[in-house]
Write a protein that holds these residues in place. Structure first.
Motif, mmCIF file in Angstrom:
data_model
loop_
_atom_site.group_PDB
_atom_site.id
_atom_site.type_symbol
_atom_site.label_atom_id
_atom_site.label_comp_id
_atom_site.label_asym_id
_atom_site.label_seq_id
_atom_site.Cartn_x
_atom_site.Cartn_y
_atom_site.Cartn_z
ATOM 1 N N PRO A 1 -3.056 12.874 -9.342
ATOM 2 C CA PRO A 1 -3.492 13.451 -8.055
ATOM 3 C C PRO A 1 -4.326 12.479 -7.218
ATOM 4 O O PRO A 1 -5.497 12.712 -6.931
ATOM 5 C CB PRO A 1 -4.271 14.698 -8.462
ATOM 6 N N ILE A 2 -3.704 11.353 -6.871
ATOM 7 C CA ILE A 2 -4.346 10.336 -6.043
ATOM 8 C C ILE A 2 -3.585 10.227 -4.730
ATOM 9 O O ILE A 2 -2.464 10.726 -4.610
ATOM 10 C CB ILE A 2 -4.420 8.973 -6.758
ATOM 11 N N HIS A 3 -4.180 9.534 -3.768
ATOM 12 C CA HIS A 3 -3.599 9.474 -2.430
ATOM 13 C C HIS A 3 -3.384 8.061 -1.930
ATOM 14 O O HIS A 3 -2.881 7.853 -0.830
ATOM 15 C CB HIS A 3 -4.484 10.279 -1.472
ATOM 16 N N VAL A 4 -3.763 7.073 -2.757
ATOM 17 C CA VAL A 4 -3.544 5.668 -2.422
ATOM 18 C C VAL A 4 -3.362 4.880 -3.714
ATOM 19 O O VAL A 4 -4.012 5.151 -4.726
ATOM 20 C CB VAL A 4 -4.705 5.087 -1.578
ATOM 21 N N ASN B 1 5.839 10.523 -1.012
ATOM 22 C CA ASN B 1 5.664 11.966 -1.156
ATOM 23 C C ASN B 1 4.576 12.309 -2.159
ATOM 24 O O ASN B 1 3.815 13.256 -1.970
ATOM 25 C CB ASN B 1 7.002 12.591 -1.570
ATOM 26 N N ARG B 2 4.494 11.511 -3.234
ATOM 27 C CA ARG B 2 3.557 11.817 -4.307
ATOM 28 C C ARG B 2 3.352 10.584 -5.160
ATOM 29 O O ARG B 2 4.220 9.734 -5.270
ATOM 30 C CB ARG B 2 4.157 12.934 -5.159
ATOM 31 N N VAL C 1 0.853 -1.183 0.000
ATOM 32 C CA VAL C 1 0.000 0.000 0.000
ATOM 33 C C VAL C 1 0.893 1.238 0.000
ATOM 34 O O VAL C 1 1.806 1.352 0.814
ATOM 35 C CB VAL C 1 -0.908 0.029 1.251
ATOM 36 N N PHE C 2 0.598 2.161 -0.895
ATOM 37 C CA PHE C 2 1.289 3.443 -0.954
ATOM 38 C C PHE C 2 0.280 4.523 -0.565
ATOM 39 O O PHE C 2 -0.731 4.692 -1.240
ATOM 40 C CB PHE C 2 1.820 3.715 -2.359
ATOM 41 N N LEU C 3 0.531 5.223 0.521
ATOM 42 C CA LEU C 3 -0.307 6.335 0.975
ATOM 43 C C LEU C 3 0.505 7.619 0.920
ATOM 44 O O LEU C 3 1.691 7.612 1.261
ATOM 45 C CB LEU C 3 -0.786 6.116 2.415
ATOM 46 N N THR C 4 -0.139 8.718 0.544
ATOM 47 C CA THR C 4 0.577 9.993 0.529
ATOM 48 C C THR C 4 0.589 10.676 1.898
ATOM 49 O O THR C 4 1.353 11.601 2.106
ATOM 50 C CB THR C 4 -0.004 10.966 -0.526
ATOM 51 N N SER C 5 -0.265 10.207 2.822
ATOM 52 C CA SER C 5 -0.245 10.754 4.184
ATOM 53 C C SER C 5 -0.672 9.675 5.182
ATOM 54 O O SER C 5 -1.863 9.451 5.387
ATOM 55 C CB SER C 5 -1.170 11.966 4.314
ATOM 56 N N ILE C 6 0.315 9.032 5.775
ATOM 57 C CA ILE C 6 -0.001 8.018 6.790
ATOM 58 C C ILE C 6 -0.681 8.683 7.980
ATOM 59 O O ILE C 6 -1.646 8.141 8.528
ATOM 60 C CB ILE C 6 1.264 7.233 7.200
#
Length: 141
Positions: free
Chosen positions: A129-132, A124-125, A91-96
């Motif tokens: 423009p996604i967040h996961v 970081n990015r 899982v890649f999240l931009t804000s844990i």
């Protein structure tokens, strides 16, 4: 010994944003590329609110995650596999800090019964423009 390989391009999941397939089968393993929440044939991203210039105003990690999960299911099904065959998830999240708790709740609802291995990292990015984004390995056959 050479393992049979096959490239998978789903006609149902969101199109890849680069020069790569949705997945590649090697033997009885299916390796999915990083899968995000976009929807096929659309620039809209479920859960993401943007202004006319494309600046993200707000987002809902739960809605993004649900869309990612839908795309993964579609790819797995098009490849001849199934959700229950997932064995590993990155899982890649931009804000844990902002999203980890809520993401875990929705993840538990969708993955709880199959309990794949999992790694979660903050990035970081992501390329759009996604967040996961999820990277998945599943069995097939």
């Amino acid at each position: 010994m050479s393992l049979t390989q096959r490239k998978i391009v789903s006609e149902h999941a969101a199109e890849p944003v680069g020069a790569y397939p949705h997945a590649r089968q090697v033997g009885n393993l299916l390796f999915l590329s990083g899968i995000g929440p976009r929807e096929r044939g659309s620039k809209a991203i479920p859960g993401v609110k943007m202004d006319e210039a494309g600046t993200v105003l707000d987002y809902d990690i739960v809605e993004e995650a649900k869309s990612v999960f839908r795309n993964i299911r579609l790819i797995l099904e098009d490849a001849g596999s199934a959700w229950e065959n997932i064995v590993d998830v990155t899982v890649f999240l931009t804000s844990i800090e902002r999203d980890f708790k809520r993401f875990n709740e929705i993840y538990r609802e969708h993955f709880g019964s199959i309990e794949p291995c999992r790694t979660t990292v903050e990035v970081n990015r992501l390329p759009t423009p996604i967040h996961v984004e999820l990277k998945v390995i599943a069995t097939i056959g």
